[in-house]
Design a protein around this motif. Structure first.
Motif, short mmCIF file in Angstrom:
data_model
loop_
_atom_site.label_atom_id
_atom_site.label_comp_id
_atom_site.label_asym_id
_atom_site.label_seq_id
_atom_site.Cartn_x
_atom_site.Cartn_y
_atom_site.Cartn_z
N ALA A 105 10.54 8.21 -7.41
CA ALA A 105 10.76 7.19 -6.26
C ALA A 105 9.85 7.57 -5.36
O ALA A 105 9.66 8.81 -5.11
CB ALA A 105 12.18 7.06 -5.84
N ILE A 106 9.10 6.71 -4.40
CA ILE A 106 8.44 6.83 -3.42
C ILE A 106 8.93 5.70 -2.28
O ILE A 106 9.55 4.99 -2.49
CB ILE A 106 6.99 6.73 -3.66
CG1 ILE A 106 6.70 5.40 -4.03
CG2 ILE A 106 6.27 7.78 -4.63
CD1 ILE A 106 4.97 5.16 -4.27
N TYR A 107 8.46 6.25 -1.04
CA TYR A 107 9.01 5.39 0.13
C TYR A 107 7.77 5.16 0.82
O TYR A 107 6.99 6.28 1.26
CB TYR A 107 10.15 5.77 0.79
CG TYR A 107 10.60 4.96 2.04
CD1 TYR A 107 11.23 3.83 1.93
CD2 TYR A 107 9.98 5.22 3.40
CE1 TYR A 107 11.42 2.92 2.96
CE2 TYR A 107 10.02 4.35 4.37
CZ TYR A 107 11.15 3.33 4.21
OH TYR A 107 11.19 2.52 5.13
N THR A 108 7.24 4.03 1.36
CA THR A 108 6.23 4.03 2.16
C THR A 108 6.61 3.45 3.44
O THR A 108 7.20 2.28 3.92
CB THR A 108 5.42 2.60 1.51
OG1 THR A 108 4.46 2.35 2.33
CG2 THR A 108 6.26 1.53 0.95
N GLY A 109 6.76 4.26 4.53
CA GLY A 109 6.94 4.03 6.06
C GLY A 109 5.40 4.06 6.69
O GLY A 109 4.88 4.82 6.88
N ALA A 110 5.14 2.67 6.96
CA ALA A 110 3.67 2.45 7.37
C ALA A 110 3.53 3.22 8.73
O ALA A 110 4.37 3.22 9.63
CB ALA A 110 3.37 0.85 7.57
N HIS A 111 2.23 3.60 9.19
CA HIS A 111 1.68 3.97 10.30
C HIS A 111 1.62 2.55 11.34
O HIS A 111 1.60 2.97 12.39
CB HIS A 111 0.53 4.55 10.57
CG HIS A 111 0.42 6.02 9.61
ND1 HIS A 111 1.24 6.89 10.55
CD2 HIS A 111 0.07 6.73 8.63
CE1 HIS A 111 1.14 8.07 9.96
NE2 HIS A 111 0.51 7.91 8.78
N PHE A 112 1.72 1.39 10.67
CA PHE A 112 1.22 0.15 11.47
C PHE A 112 2.61 -0.59 11.24
O PHE A 112 3.16 -0.76 10.34
CB PHE A 112 0.10 -0.27 10.99
CG PHE A 112 -0.99 0.60 10.95
CD1 PHE A 112 -1.56 0.94 11.97
CD2 PHE A 112 -1.38 0.81 9.51
CE1 PHE A 112 -2.96 1.81 12.04
CE2 PHE A 112 -2.37 1.93 9.48
CZ PHE A 112 -2.92 2.33 10.56
N THR A 113 2.72 -1.67 12.37
CA THR A 113 4.03 -2.55 12.05
C THR A 113 3.64 -3.73 11.32
O THR A 113 4.61 -4.30 10.74
CB THR A 113 4.17 -3.23 13.63
OG1 THR A 113 3.02 -3.87 14.01
CG2 THR A 113 4.55 -2.23 14.60
N TYR A 114 2.50 -3.68 10.77
CA TYR A 114 2.20 -4.83 9.69
C TYR A 114 2.14 -4.18 8.21
O TYR A 114 1.90 -4.86 7.26
CB TYR A 114 1.05 -5.65 9.84
CG TYR A 114 -0.23 -4.77 10.41
CD1 TYR A 114 -0.92 -4.14 9.26
CD2 TYR A 114 -0.48 -4.43 11.66
CE1 TYR A 114 -2.02 -3.35 9.70
CE2 TYR A 114 -1.55 -3.89 11.98
CZ TYR A 114 -2.19 -3.15 11.10
OH TYR A 114 -3.38 -2.37 11.65
N GLY A 115 2.66 -2.88 7.93
CA GLY A 115 2.55 -2.45 6.66
C GLY A 115 3.66 -2.73 6.09
O GLY A 115 4.81 -3.46 6.34
N GLU A 116 3.94 -1.82 4.72
CA GLU A 116 5.16 -1.63 4.12
C GLU A 116 6.47 -0.75 4.61
O GLU A 116 6.15 0.29 5.11
CB GLU A 116 5.09 -1.53 2.55
CG GLU A 116 4.14 -2.34 1.91
CD GLU A 116 3.72 -1.79 0.67
OE1 GLU A 116 4.14 -2.32 -0.33
OE2 GLU A 116 2.80 -0.86 0.79
N PHE A 117 7.63 -1.29 4.37
CA PHE A 117 8.73 -0.49 4.55
C PHE A 117 9.74 -0.64 3.42
O PHE A 117 10.64 -1.34 3.71
CB PHE A 117 9.39 -0.81 5.96
CG PHE A 117 8.52 -0.52 7.04
CD1 PHE A 117 8.49 1.07 7.67
CD2 PHE A 117 7.56 -1.20 7.51
CE1 PHE A 117 7.73 1.02 8.75
CE2 PHE A 117 6.62 -1.11 8.69
CZ PHE A 117 6.81 0.24 9.32
N MET A 118 9.43 0.03 2.44
CA MET A 118 10.34 -0.35 1.18
C MET A 118 10.02 1.01 0.17
O MET A 118 9.28 1.66 0.28
CB MET A 118 9.89 -1.47 0.53
CG MET A 118 8.57 -1.63 -0.08
SD MET A 118 8.31 -3.27 -0.92
CE MET A 118 8.38 -4.26 0.45
N ALA A 119 11.27 1.02 -0.79
CA ALA A 119 11.05 2.03 -1.83
C ALA A 119 10.69 1.57 -3.05
O ALA A 119 11.16 0.41 -3.29
CB ALA A 119 12.42 2.59 -1.85
N TYR A 120 9.90 2.19 -3.81
CA TYR A 120 9.55 1.87 -5.23
C TYR A 120 10.15 3.01 -6.11
O TYR A 120 10.14 4.05 -5.81
CB TYR A 120 7.87 1.71 -5.28
CG TYR A 120 7.41 0.83 -4.70
CD1 TYR A 120 7.29 -0.54 -5.17
CD2 TYR A 120 6.62 0.96 -3.33
CE1 TYR A 120 6.79 -1.66 -4.21
CE2 TYR A 120 6.08 -0.13 -2.72
CZ TYR A 120 5.90 -1.34 -3.15
OH TYR A 120 5.38 -2.28 -2.48
#
Length: 555
Positions: A467-482
């Motif tokens: 599992a990885i989680y993507t917490g963006a540096h930007f407000t228009y990125g992704e915030f979800m786990a895969y």
């Protein structure tokens, strides 16, 4: 003069042609006309919430359309709703229209409209609303206190299995229910789960809808491989960490660990306890005088590992504790001779009281090589660390603020490792013997706007999940786990969001107050009985702490 006469004649002919009565055009088929009517909050905090859209689907010829609005919104909150200002829209067939126009309506009142269909026929209908209490009455999770057993909930058959060899004749438990539902008898009181077990009645918020569950000690059958498709469910979520006093700020370092019925969230210096079954906040974690301001994780046996951060030349330490109530003791120390800082992310595979592999990434600013330290634990004793230099990853290296993570796939130090980091935003498989990248899942369609900064590996029911989680540096990125099934290395193809190995994608949470600090963590935990797997992730920018559950029950 001749030209004027010709033009006049042509105009006359065109005029005669324009008087021809055209054939009437009628549609080949006329549908219902009005397919659905929806209402959204026109004012307040949730007026732009796409999830706050409540829809009624009328039958053909239905005159009175009632839109049900939940009593509370969000459903798991205590925010009572008002329907006096609701923005109402409709889904219509082509060439149909409504008069007067829809707009913001007081749905406590009746509003009459005329529907004109494509064939010209008309009908009147009325729109009104109703605040409705929930009819949901499920047990989401059930966990005994001592011994700590996560019950296997089967909502299809209204049963909960407690997988244990212990005596369960005098046990208390904690439950998580559908929002605002109640349960009887009280599971926090002592009950006997031996033999036929205990029957619990869950009553929905509407006071009418009920379900009766039987909770007992038993052993249900398993499927042969992995988690069962359809078993995934979000058992609880907390997107208001700031309301608990856990406020995101620059310099914080989010990490997670699980032990028994406790989930621990660390922001660096501060650590907080949550009930794994219910998500209830249990207060700050007492470290009993031990200072550990670095990353945190837990092993397969529920031992918690706490790390310190260490600049070059300083001493790096990892402490361990068998539970959240135990006093942490030093497991290992290392004088940081790497030339870079370390300690913001640590990972472990195995049992540190037996055999395990511990990793800690080394942070440099855009270095040409990604490096991590590896300790092999044998019989509870850690070895001298080995430095692993990764070759074949993106040459930019990883970011020096701690946005990188590496974890072993097994307790074999020469086996596979999985790695992710910002700004490559890819998932790598590394050969433990050589340090070479053998396989890669490329960055998602978001590309550089992602921040894949944490990874976890869980071996569950003959499958290896990453599992990885993507917490963006930007407000228009992704915030979800895969989550990916990477039991077979050749499954590592494609991109993070479309790889054929991807078996799960969580819901996305948007930042609550802009991007403050891009630290996050993801954790997978297999239950001791082997029937359930939990996925947890946290991200300070979204104030989110989320728990998902998967099982391998053969139904």
């Amino acid at each position: 003069m001749k030209n004027s006469i010709k033009l006049f004649a042509m105009a006359a002919l065109l005029g005669l042609g324009g008087c021809h009565e055209p054939d009437e055009l009628t549609p080949s088929g006329v549908g219902q006309g009005l397919n659905s009517v929806s209402a959204q909050f026109a004012t307040g905090e949730y007026k732009n919430d796409p999830m706050a859209k409540f829809t009624a689907t009328p039958t053909e010829g239905q005159e009175r359309i009632v839109i049900d609005i939940p009593y509370y919104y969000p459903e798991n909150s205590t925010n009572t709703t008002s329907i006096t200002e609701m923005r109402v829209t409709a889904n219509l067939d082509d060439n149909c229209f409504i008069t007067p126009m829809l707009g913001t309506l007081d749905l406590t009142q009746e509003h009459w409209f005329t529907l004109t269909r494509a064939d010209g026929t008309k009908s009147k209908f009325c729109i009104t609303g109703r605040i409705k209490k929930s009819d949901k009455c499920e047990i989401i999770s059930f966990a005994t206190d001592e011994p700590a057993i996560q019950g296997v909930v089967d909502n299809d058959n209204n049963t909960i299995a407690l997988i244990s060899a212990d005596d369960l004749s005098s046990v208390t438990a904690q439950v998580s229910l559908s929002p605002h539902a109640t349960i009887s008898p009280d599971p926090t009181q002592v009950h006997n789960y031996e033999g036929e077990g205990v029957k619990f009645t869950v009553t929905a918020h509407d006071g009418q809808t009920k379900r009766v569950y039987t909770v007992s000690k038993q052993i249900p059958p398993k499927i042969k491989y992995g988690w069962r498709s359809g078993s995934e469910k979000e058992i609880w979520k907390n997107v208001s960490l700031d309301k608990l006093g856990i406020v995101n700020a620059k310099g914080l370092n989010y990490s997670l660990a699980a032990s028994g019925n406790r989930l621990i969230l660390s922001t660096g210096a501060d650590k907080h306890l949550f009930n794994r079954a219910t998500g209830d906040y249990l207060g700050k974690h007492d470290m009993k005088g031990v200072a550990a301001n670095g990353g945190m994780t837990s092993d397969d046996a529920g031992n918690i590992l706490y790390a310190t951060t260490a600049d070059p030349g300083a001493t790096f330490r990892i402490y361990t504790a068998a539970s959240a109530d135990a006093t942490p003791t030093e497991l290992l120390s290392y004088t940081n001779a790497t030339g870079a800082s370390m300690g913001k992310h640590i990972s472990v595979q195995g049992d540190v009281k037996g055999d395990a592999v511990i990793t800690a990434v080394i942070y440099t600013w855009n270095g040409a090589v990604c490096k991590f330290l590896r300790w092999t634990v044998t019989g509870g004793v850690p070895s001298t660390p080995a430095m692993v230099s990764v070759t074949g990853a993106a040459t930019a290296g990883w970011n020096g603020n701690g946005h990188a993570d590496v974890e072993a796939a097994s307790t074999d130090p020469a086996g596979a490792y999985f790695m992710t980091y910002y700004a490559s935003n890819s998932l790598y498989r590394i050969d433990g013997a050589s340090g070479a990248v053998t396989h890669r899942i490329a960055t998602s369609t978001w590309g550089a706007n992602s921040n894949y900064n944490c990874v976890d590996v869980c071996n569950f029911n003959n499958a290896t999940y990453v599992a990885i989680y993507t917490g963006a540096h930007f407000t228009y990125g992704e915030f979800m786990a895969y989550m990916y099934d990477l039991t077979t290395p050749d499954q590592m193809t494609g991109k993070c969001d479309d790889s054929p190995s991807r078996v799960f994608t969580s819901e996305e949470y948007a930042p609550t107050a802009g991007v403050v600090n891009a630290a996050s963590d993801v954790l997978m935990v297999a239950s001791a009985d082997g029937y359930k797997m939990n996925l947890y992730y946290t991200d300070g920018n979204t104030n989110a702490l989320v728990a998902w559950e998967f099982d391998c029950i053969d139904k």
